[in-house]
Design a protein around this motif. Sequence first.
Motif, PDB file in Angstrom:
ATOM      1  N   ASP A 125       6.195   4.517   9.847  1.00 55.07           N
ATOM      2  CA  ASP A 125       7.423   5.169   9.256  1.00 55.07           C
ATOM      3  C   ASP A 125       7.554   4.037   7.705  1.00 55.07           C
ATOM      4  O   ASP A 125       6.683   3.552   7.400  1.00 55.07           O
ATOM      5  N   TYR A 126       8.256   4.844   7.067  1.00 55.57           N
ATOM      6  CA  TYR A 126       8.575   4.291   5.816  1.00 55.57           C
ATOM      7  C   TYR A 126       9.493   3.082   5.654  1.00 55.57           C
ATOM      8  O   TYR A 126      10.223   2.720   6.488  1.00 55.57           O
ATOM      9  N   GLU A 127       9.359   2.137   4.758  1.00 54.63           N
ATOM     10  CA  GLU A 127      10.067   1.038   4.640  1.00 54.63           C
ATOM     11  C   GLU A 127      10.335   0.518   3.144  1.00 54.63           C
ATOM     12  O   GLU A 127       9.304   0.426   2.341  1.00 54.63           O
ATOM     13  N   SER A 128      11.571   0.529   2.753  1.00 52.64           N
ATOM     14  CA  SER A 128      11.951  -0.196   1.465  1.00 52.64           C
ATOM     15  C   SER A 128      13.357  -0.379   1.388  1.00 52.64           C
ATOM     16  O   SER A 128      14.275   0.007   2.117  1.00 52.64           O
ATOM     17  N   PRO A 129      13.857  -1.516   0.649  1.00 50.78           N
ATOM     18  CA  PRO A 129      15.182  -1.849   0.396  1.00 50.78           C
ATOM     19  C   PRO A 129      15.937  -0.935  -0.494  1.00 50.78           C
ATOM     20  O   PRO A 129      17.075  -0.994  -0.401  1.00 50.78           O
ATOM     21  N   ALA A 130      15.299   0.042  -0.933  1.00 47.78           N
ATOM     22  CA  ALA A 130      16.027   0.873  -1.715  1.00 47.78           C
ATOM     23  C   ALA A 130      16.550   2.201  -0.836  1.00 47.78           C
ATOM     24  O   ALA A 130      16.220   2.033   0.310  1.00 47.78           O
ATOM     25  N   ALA A 131      17.233   3.077  -1.395  1.00 45.03           N
ATOM     26  CA  ALA A 131      17.697   4.114  -0.400  1.00 45.03           C
ATOM     27  C   ALA A 131      16.762   4.923   0.153  1.00 45.03           C
ATOM     28  O   ALA A 131      17.028   5.373   1.545  1.00 45.03           O
ATOM     29  N   THR A 132      15.569   5.325  -0.351  1.00 42.56           N
ATOM     30  CA  THR A 132      14.376   6.079   0.151  1.00 42.56           C
ATOM     31  C   THR A 132      13.396   5.093  -0.208  1.00 42.56           C
ATOM     32  O   THR A 132      13.263   4.181  -0.980  1.00 42.56           O
ATOM     33  N   ALA A 133      12.105   5.378   0.374  1.00 39.06           N
ATOM     34  CA  ALA A 133      10.759   4.571  -0.053  1.00 39.06           C
ATOM     35  C   ALA A 133       9.667   5.306  -0.907  1.00 39.06           C
ATOM     36  O   ALA A 133       8.660   4.948  -0.936  1.00 39.06           O
ATOM     37  N   THR A 134      10.298   6.309  -1.282  1.00 42.52           N
ATOM     38  CA  THR A 134       9.406   7.277  -2.410  1.00 42.52           C
ATOM     39  C   THR A 134      10.067   7.248  -3.709  1.00 42.52           C
ATOM     40  O   THR A 134      11.179   7.615  -3.862  1.00 42.52           O
TER      41      THR A 134
END
Length: 241
Positions: A95-104
């Motif tokens: 899955d995706y992971e990022s502290p931002a709203a999305t990971a892209t």
Amino acid sequence: MSAHRHHRTLTLGGIAAGTLALLVTAAPAHANTEVDEPDSFTSAFTSMATPDQVVDSEGMEAPGEPGATGEFTFRINSDLEIICYDITVNGITGDYESPAATATHVHEAAAGESGPPRLAFPNPEPVGDGPRTSSGCLQGPFTTGLTDDDDVDTGEGFSLAQIEADPAGFSADTHTENFVPGAVRGQLTEVPVGGLETGGGGTANNDSSALLPVIGVGALAAAGGAGFLALRHRRLAHVRG
């Protein structure tokens, strides 16, 4: 290229922890507006993303997911602050992971350097073993949901004219739980607007001589991504050059 344009700014609503009313009424962290494709574009860019281009937050080499590849296509109307995106990633797991709203994201970061995200896009789907895709158009003011040391969203004040002025100073990537610094990454390269194949709408243009010559298997092989790009049947956007 287009001249520099005034940056637009967005003031984000604050959220008081533990106060339900504020949680309900505060401005969302990700305030980009989904819009229809405009009639014309001022510029277009591609990014052929590979794992070997990934670096960590310190700018140190941090290879992404082996065998993964990505194709990012962006069409910009900087007069309207609209960016249309067509993103395809292959070979990405987890899955995706990022502290931002999305990971892209599109980061303001030259090759081999780290930098803040300036644009956040819906993550390519579906999550699984096959190709993942994401397409649409966003209009600013832009936010990423990630704040800097001054508690300011990293998209605040960003203008698409900044990409037009220095595309090599920006990179596109996507982050996953298995490769948090990035599964794949690639620098933006400007391409002719009138010859760019797109997955979006717009008026069809069947002039085959306008097909972008630089996006081919040979070019991808040189970039370390041979064999990953399965060109989809797309319509050519009718745009002004």
